[in-house]
Design an enzyme around this catalytic site. Structure first.
Site, short mmCIF file in Angstrom:
data_model
loop_
_atom_site.label_atom_id
_atom_site.label_comp_id
_atom_site.label_asym_id
_atom_site.label_seq_id
_atom_site.Cartn_x
_atom_site.Cartn_y
_atom_site.Cartn_z
N GLU A 84 0.77 -1.16 -0.09
CA GLU A 84 0.09 -0.10 -0.28
C GLU A 84 0.52 0.92 0.33
O GLU A 84 0.19 2.03 -0.65
CB GLU A 84 -0.79 -0.38 1.60
CG GLU A 84 -2.03 -0.48 0.99
CD GLU A 84 -2.92 -1.19 2.45
OE1 GLU A 84 -3.48 0.10 2.35
OE2 GLU A 84 -3.27 -2.28 2.97
N ASP A 159 -5.74 -6.32 7.22
CA ASP A 159 -7.39 -6.24 8.39
C ASP A 159 -8.21 -6.33 6.49
O ASP A 159 -7.76 -6.73 5.90
CB ASP A 159 -6.97 -5.06 9.03
CG ASP A 159 -6.10 -4.13 7.88
OD1 ASP A 159 -6.84 -4.53 6.86
OD2 ASP A 159 -6.57 -2.85 8.37
N GLU A 161 -10.05 -4.13 5.51
CA GLU A 161 -9.54 -2.88 4.29
C GLU A 161 -8.30 -3.51 3.47
O GLU A 161 -8.70 -3.37 2.43
CB GLU A 161 -9.28 -1.25 4.40
CG GLU A 161 -9.24 -0.33 3.86
CD GLU A 161 -9.81 1.42 4.68
OE1 GLU A 161 -9.27 1.46 3.91
OE2 GLU A 161 -9.42 1.36 6.52
N TYR A 375 1.74 -5.16 13.25
CA TYR A 375 0.82 -3.84 12.66
C TYR A 375 -0.05 -3.77 13.69
O TYR A 375 -1.04 -4.15 15.18
CB TYR A 375 -0.20 -5.29 12.09
CG TYR A 375 -1.21 -4.45 11.10
CD1 TYR A 375 -0.85 -3.63 10.46
CD2 TYR A 375 -2.82 -4.82 11.19
CE1 TYR A 375 -1.68 -2.41 9.54
CE2 TYR A 375 -3.37 -4.19 10.71
CZ TYR A 375 -3.08 -3.34 8.99
OH TYR A 375 -3.64 -2.90 8.45
N ARG A 377 -3.43 -2.31 14.00
CA ARG A 377 -4.33 -2.56 14.45
C ARG A 377 -5.20 -3.70 13.93
O ARG A 377 -5.46 -4.85 13.21
CB ARG A 377 -5.83 -1.55 12.73
CG ARG A 377 -5.18 -0.11 12.38
CD ARG A 377 -5.74 -0.18 11.21
NE ARG A 377 -5.57 1.16 10.72
CZ ARG A 377 -4.22 0.78 9.82
NH1 ARG A 377 -4.25 0.52 8.55
NH2 ARG A 377 -4.33 3.11 9.27
N HIS A 423 -4.97 -10.47 14.46
CA HIS A 423 -2.98 -10.32 14.96
C HIS A 423 -2.89 -10.58 15.88
O HIS A 423 -3.28 -10.15 17.25
CB HIS A 423 -3.13 -8.80 14.50
CG HIS A 423 -3.11 -8.69 13.10
ND1 HIS A 423 -5.05 -7.68 12.88
CD2 HIS A 423 -4.08 -8.91 11.45
CE1 HIS A 423 -5.37 -7.44 12.04
NE2 HIS A 423 -4.98 -8.07 10.76
#
Length: 830
Positions: A84, A159, A161, A375, A377, A423
């Site tokens: 990303e 995730d 998204e 990570y 989130r 996670h």
């Protein structure tokens, strides 16, 4: 000469092939599988021509960020990795080497259209996706890179998204006979983790994509259908968010509680005692065997009169016990945002932006770019056994065996009822990487957040703190006074980390007073007995930390949405942050009233929490996403259709003037109407017999005159009201457009200008600065008050407050601090 060039090219190719072979051997030694593309590339080698060429021209042509091989490779000889962000691409590209090309999508590449709803409701809520404006070159570059790749790894964030972005990218770059696509999850970005994830690549999770798609469609339906109701009743251009409106409802309802609250007077009585030179306090705990209820000063004075003759209190009971306080679990997204707000003063959005930087990779000297945290989130507190073991070894080395519990703390059962547990917790990727060792490579805010994450994780693997707590009772006549205290026996995890608490959360165990050693039957001298007046207090306004905590408790939103929920309230001017507390604006209260009355079954806590659970069930495969949307949309559409616009305008605006006001054209009554450009007033005979209309400006307060003089034209200034609050404006507007921020009555210590309240453009956060900015750059964050400094005599101090100290002042000139003395009744010496 030609022969020499050929020989040189062959030698270069041979070296490149040896380099890949060595890299493959290293991966085998680590116990990982070598991706097929890598083995094939090693066998085939690299053409001398491609190795000799420089890739600068190719990098210039790429639309997306390229952080990959050191030179171009033969078509079909490399693998494509799609992530990303450019920072993440740079770090991963370094770990994977020349056998991989790494491209960055730079966020989403496809979404619903901007200028229409883009959902076919009749056809099973089928969404219409379009390339996001400005991303055409990025998509073209991804397609070009995919054509020349042996295989494609979709490595967007792990995730929902991120899964949706991977799916959208796959839909846009796939071809009939194209390279196979596989899904890669990077839970941390370190060399071993990246190579292991590539070796164990899987497939896109269609259920997770469905869950994210359902959320997006649901939010679009609510926004497109509910927002026009706001335009017609409140004002044009504002919008309603499915989750944000519920969060706004929490703020507004809390504000209503505060306004409706009526304080009740009560009194407490404390005795100041002294033993062996150590003073301590004992509170009146029981009166006639019951909890004391002292309602006024007369009752408090009656108690003092009964105690006047007492020179000592006799100890009637001493209780001592040992208490253990376990460390908190490592951070989840929610607790990270809460602690960063309380300890560092960071907003949720700022915290997540910094955490993203730490996750994606930071240049650490010779080590290069490396991800410092896992990570960020997540709603899980889970810790990998390997990470716990690493932390334990380091704790034993740095602090000793006594700080190490008998077994690792993995927090496997510590997740909340709403946790997806996809996670691990938020933790450092390498516990031995101390914050002070990497500080010179980090920006100050990055360092402070990394230090917080590192300390919390390491403390979670340490032994409990041990306290000796003591309760001493003084029971005589009608009275029982009690003194409580605690002392630290063993600091345990608190050697490294202590949890933060807000004022309303009360005192922590370690903050209680220390008590001297006393024995039963001992008489303790009494220095003074003091009555104190108090008033019950309303519930506190939400801070960023307490709002995120409440959203998590109620099951509203998920880790990836907390920051956007909070920031949207401020960005849309529905709430303001003052002294780190949320105050709903007048506009916010209007929106809340209209939305809750129009859609009571949609904008409530229970329904929103239920929808989040349904989205989780879609991800688990238990619910069909189209069926869920169908069940929601029917009642919702009916609510939109039956909305009583005139009644809702009455909810949002003060229409009391309509009782006496008449149409200036025909004398008819004026009635509220809703239009595309906002609410307005019209004659009751409109539009057939009368054409009179005028805008409804019930939300605008009248200007208030002041003694201030306009700096532009010299006319008097008035207090006006804008979307950011009060400001000074010229009374001759629009002839003169002079404006100034509201003064506080305190002068700037630098140049004597007025200190005025101002707001940051991005967040709307209040701060106080000199009105002569930019010539003078003086600013303070806490509200200045016109009080005289006892040190330098300057009139002007910041009004500050902390839980431990209470309210105090800090001089804005010399920084001297002094406490604000309360005015309770005088102590009675005995």
């Amino acid at each position: 000469m030609a022969k020499a060039r050929t020989t040189k090219a062959k030698t270069t190719a041979k070296r490149a092939t040896k380099g890949v072979a060595a890299e493959n051997a290293a991966i085998k030694d680590a116990g990982m599988t070598i991706p097929a593309s890598k083995g094939i590339r090693a066998a085939k080698g690299v053409s001398a021509k491609n190795v000799a060429l420089k890739p600068a021209r190719a990098r210039k042509r790429a639309a997306a960020k390229i952080v990959d091989d050191e030179g171009p490779s033969e078509p079909g000889s490399t693998s494509l990795v799609i992530v990303e962000s450019p920072a993440k691409a740079k770090t991963i590209g370094k770990y994977l080497g020349r056998a991989y090309k790494v491209r960055a999508t730079i966020g989403h590449v496809r979404d619903l259209p901007e200028k229409k709803m883009g959902i076919d409701i009749e056809n099973g809520f089928e969404p219409e996706y379009v390339t996001i404006p400005g991303k055409e070159k990025t998509v073209a570059d991804l397609k070009s890179a995919a054509k020349d790749s042996r295989e494609i790894f979709l490595a967007t964030d792990p995730d929902r998204e991120g899964e949706a972005i991977a799916w959208h990218v796959a839909q846009q770059i796939k071809t009939k006979n194209g390279a196979p696509m596989r899904r890669v999850l990077f839970h941390e970005i370190t060399r071993d983790a990246v190579q292991l994830a590539i070796a164990n690549a899987g497939h896109i999770d269609e259920r997770k994509v469905d869950a994210q798609q359902a959320r997006r469609v649901l939010d679009r339906l609510v926004g497109y259908k509910a927002s026009p109701v706001l335009w017609k009743t409140v004002k044009k251009g504002i919008s309603a968010g499915r989750v944000q409106t519920v969060a706004l409802r929490l703020l507004v309802e809390r504000e209503r509680e505060i306004r409706a609250f009526k304080p009740v007077e009560y009194w407490t009585v404390e005795a100041l005692l002294e033993e062996a030179g150590q003073q301590f306090t004992a509170k009146l705990h029981l009166l006639d065997g019951k909890k004391p209820v002292i309602s006024n000063e007369a009752e408090a004075n009656a108690i003092l009169d009964a105690l006047k003759s007492r020179k000592t209190f006799q100890v009637t009971e001493v209780k001592r016990r040992e208490r253990r306080k376990n460390p908190a679990a490592p951070f989840t997204t929610s607790t990270l945002q809460q602690d960063a707000a309380k300890k560092l003063g960071f907003g949720s959005k700022r915290t997540m932006r910094l955490a993203q930087d730490l996750y994606e990779g930071i240049e650490i000297g010779e080590e290069g770019a490396v991800g410092l945290i896992t990570y960020m989130r997540t709603d899980s507190t889970r810790v990998a056994a390997s990470a716990a073991d690493q932390a334990r070894d380091y704790i034993k080395l740095m602090y000793g065996q006594q700080y190490l519990p008998d077994a690792p703390r993995l927090y496997a059962d510590g997740k909340s009822k709403n946790a997806q547990d996809a996670h691990e917790s938020v933790r450092p990727t390498d516990p031995t990487r101390r914050p002070e060792h990497v500080r010179k490579y980090l920006k100050e805010d990055q360092y402070r957040l990394y230090e917080l994450i590192w300390q919390r994780f390491m403390a979670s693997q340490m032994t409990p703190a041990i306290f000796d707590t003591t309760t001493v009772d003084f029971d005589f006549d009608r009275f029982l006074f009690r003194a409580t205290g605690s002392v630290v026996k063993f600091d345990g995890y608190q050697r490294l980390y202590k949890e933060s608490r807000e004022a309303e959360e009360g005192k922590a165990l370690e903050e209680e007073q220390g008590l001297p050693v006393v024995q039963k039957g001992e008489d303790i001298p009494v220095k003074a007995i003091t009555p104190s007046q108090h008033f019950t207090e309303p519930p506190p306004r939400y801070s960023e930390a307490s709002l995120v905590k409440e959203l998590e408790r109620l099951g509203i939103g998920r880790p990836s949405t907390y920051a956007s929920i909070v920031s949207t309230l401020v960005d849309r001017r529905y709430a303001q942050l003052e002294q780190r507390r949320f105050f709903p604006t007048f506009l916010g209260e209007q929106v809340e009233r209209v939305m809750v009355k129009s859609f009571p079954d949609v904008f409530n806590v229970r329904f929103t929490s239920h929808m989040e659970t349904d989205l989780d069930r879609i991800e688990d495969g238990d619910v069909n996403w189209r069926r869920m949307l169908k069940d929601f949309y029917g009642p919702f559409a009916e609510s939109v259709k039956s909305a009583d616009i005139e009644s809702l305008i009455g909810e949002a605006h003060d229409l009391s003037m309509l009782e006496t006001e008449r149409c200036p054209t025909c004398g008819g009554k004026l009635v509220p109407r809703g239009g595309f450009f906002g609410p307005f007033l019209a004659c009751e005979n409109h539009p057939k017999d009368c054409k009179f209309t005028r805008p409804l400006r019930g939300d605008r307060k009248p200007a208030q005159p002041t003694d201030e003089i306009c700096h532009e034209c010299g006319s008097p200034m008035v207090i006006r009201h804008g979307r950011s609050g009060e400001f000074l404006g010229c009374s001759t507007f629009p002839k003169c457009r002079g404006t100034r921020s509201m003064p506080t009555g305190v002068k700037c210590p630098k140049d004597g200008g007025d200190i005025a309240v101002r707001r940051s453009k991005k967040r709307g956060k209040a701060f106080y600065g000199c009105s002569n900015y930019p010539k003078c750059d003086f600013v303070v964050w806490d509200k200045p008050v016109a009080e005289t400094c006892p040190e330098c005599g300057y009139i002007g101090a910041e009004s500050k407050f902390t839980k431990a100290r209470g309210e105090y002042r800090r001089c804005i000139k010399c920084a001297n601090e002094w406490d604000v003395a309360p005015s309770p009744p005088e102590a009675v010496a005995v």
